[in-house]
Design a protein around this motif. Sequence first.
Motif, PDB file in Angstrom:
ATOM      1  N   VAL A 105       0.939  -0.982   0.048  1.00  0.00           N
ATOM      2  CA  VAL A 105       0.023  -0.071   0.054  1.00  0.00           C
ATOM      3  C   VAL A 105       0.780   1.436  -0.084  1.00  0.00           C
ATOM      4  O   VAL A 105       1.803   1.403   0.749  1.00  0.00           O
ATOM      5  CB  VAL A 105      -1.012   0.074   1.271  1.00  0.00           C
ATOM      6  CG1 VAL A 105      -1.838   1.351   1.119  1.00  0.00           C
ATOM      7  CG2 VAL A 105      -1.710  -1.288   1.406  1.00  0.00           C
ATOM      8  N   ILE A 106       0.637   2.313  -0.901  1.00  0.00           N
ATOM      9  CA  ILE A 106       1.533   3.294  -1.293  1.00  0.00           C
ATOM     10  C   ILE A 106       1.039   4.609  -1.132  1.00  0.00           C
ATOM     11  O   ILE A 106      -0.231   4.919  -1.514  1.00  0.00           O
ATOM     12  CB  ILE A 106       2.196   3.345  -2.498  1.00  0.00           C
ATOM     13  CG1 ILE A 106       2.761   1.836  -2.983  1.00  0.00           C
ATOM     14  CG2 ILE A 106       3.200   4.444  -2.752  1.00  0.00           C
ATOM     15  CD1 ILE A 106       4.050   1.423  -2.073  1.00  0.00           C
ATOM     16  N   SER A 107       1.347   5.605  -0.431  1.00  0.00           N
ATOM     17  CA  SER A 107       0.655   6.754  -0.415  1.00  0.00           C
ATOM     18  C   SER A 107       1.400   7.707  -1.257  1.00  0.00           C
ATOM     19  O   SER A 107       2.932   8.087  -1.129  1.00  0.00           O
ATOM     20  CB  SER A 107       1.047   7.329   1.214  1.00  0.00           C
ATOM     21  OG  SER A 107       0.257   8.680   1.091  1.00  0.00           O
ATOM     22  N   THR A 108       0.608   8.177  -2.288  1.00  0.00           N
ATOM     23  CA  THR A 108       1.223   8.990  -3.514  1.00  0.00           C
ATOM     24  C   THR A 108       0.542  10.119  -3.255  1.00  0.00           C
ATOM     25  O   THR A 108      -0.299  10.696  -2.742  1.00  0.00           O
ATOM     26  CB  THR A 108       1.049   8.236  -4.792  1.00  0.00           C
ATOM     27  OG1 THR A 108      -0.250   8.360  -5.150  1.00  0.00           O
ATOM     28  CG2 THR A 108       1.491   6.662  -4.874  1.00  0.00           C
ATOM     29  N   SER A 109       1.018  11.286  -4.126  1.00  0.00           N
ATOM     30  CA  SER A 109       0.488  12.348  -4.418  1.00  0.00           C
ATOM     31  C   SER A 109      -0.988  12.546  -4.958  1.00  0.00           C
ATOM     32  O   SER A 109      -1.760  13.471  -5.207  1.00  0.00           O
ATOM     33  CB  SER A 109       1.407  13.287  -5.459  1.00  0.00           C
ATOM     34  OG  SER A 109       1.598  12.848  -6.727  1.00  0.00           O
ATOM     35  N   ILE A 123       4.257   6.617 -10.609  1.00  0.00           N
ATOM     36  CA  ILE A 123       4.479   7.545  -9.464  1.00  0.00           C
ATOM     37  C   ILE A 123       5.009   6.730  -8.465  1.00  0.00           C
ATOM     38  O   ILE A 123       4.757   5.743  -8.190  1.00  0.00           O
ATOM     39  CB  ILE A 123       3.465   8.332  -9.411  1.00  0.00           C
ATOM     40  CG1 ILE A 123       2.100   7.535  -8.857  1.00  0.00           C
ATOM     41  CG2 ILE A 123       3.201   9.519 -10.390  1.00  0.00           C
ATOM     42  CD1 ILE A 123       1.120   8.319  -8.593  1.00  0.00           C
ATOM     43  N   GLY A 124       5.751   7.343  -7.436  1.00  0.00           N
ATOM     44  CA  GLY A 124       6.374   6.669  -6.220  1.00  0.00           C
ATOM     45  C   GLY A 124       5.570   7.377  -5.069  1.00  0.00           C
ATOM     46  O   GLY A 124       4.594   8.152  -5.231  1.00  0.00           O
ATOM     47  N   GLY A 125       6.056   7.090  -4.075  1.00  0.00           N
ATOM     48  CA  GLY A 125       5.662   7.644  -2.606  1.00  0.00           C
ATOM     49  C   GLY A 125       5.993   6.788  -1.616  1.00  0.00           C
ATOM     50  O   GLY A 125       7.063   6.261  -1.484  1.00  0.00           O
ATOM     51  N   GLU A 126       5.215   7.041  -0.517  1.00  0.00           N
ATOM     52  CA  GLU A 126       5.660   6.387   0.801  1.00  0.00           C
ATOM     53  C   GLU A 126       4.883   4.999   0.953  1.00  0.00           C
ATOM     54  O   GLU A 126       3.869   4.769   0.579  1.00  0.00           O
ATOM     55  CB  GLU A 126       5.190   7.194   2.051  1.00  0.00           C
ATOM     56  CG  GLU A 126       5.379   6.689   3.473  1.00  0.00           C
ATOM     57  CD  GLU A 126       4.838   7.609   4.425  1.00  0.00           C
ATOM     58  OE1 GLU A 126       5.097   7.107   5.477  1.00  0.00           O
ATOM     59  OE2 GLU A 126       4.329   8.689   4.191  1.00  0.00           O
ATOM     60  N   VAL A 127       6.080   4.047   1.109  1.00  0.00           N
ATOM     61  CA  VAL A 127       5.486   2.600   1.480  1.00  0.00           C
ATOM     62  C   VAL A 127       4.947   2.421   2.723  1.00  0.00           C
ATOM     63  O   VAL A 127       5.596   2.365   3.784  1.00  0.00           O
ATOM     64  CB  VAL A 127       6.515   1.646   1.138  1.00  0.00           C
ATOM     65  CG1 VAL A 127       5.949   0.303   1.158  1.00  0.00           C
ATOM     66  CG2 VAL A 127       7.458   1.953  -0.349  1.00  0.00           C
TER      67      VAL A 127
END
Length: 132
Positions: A105-109, A123-127
């Motif tokens: 589960v990734i928190s992205t923009s 896009i990437g983000g916080e894992v």
Amino acid sequence: MVNDTIADMLTRIRNAGLAHHPTTQVPATRMTRSIAQVLKSEGFILDYTEQGEGVHRFLVITLKYAGRQRQPVIRTLRRVSRPGLRVYANHRQLPKVLGGIGIAVISTSRGIMTDREARKSGIGGEVLCYVW
């Protein structure tokens, strides 16, 4: 007062599954709603509803069991990024959980999404966590 609502949510789901409870309650925040939506769309939980009013709102998560022995569908929930150590990844570095069987589960923009969706969007983000 809970400082890490995501870890609290994952622990409550893990404990309810191990005890074979049909539902569990977690405090309702935007983040827990989004994670519950991802878990529902990926088939790890049956459903979730929001109850209560004002600041005393909570999510009632209906857990999913499979097989004759009613084993929980969610085998493992692991918190990756936590308040003391944030873990970020770009779309090339996003982990594949159990070779694609599980999800990250990734928190992205663009909101909370799975690792597959983030990789597809580029896009990437916080894992936040791993689920399988």
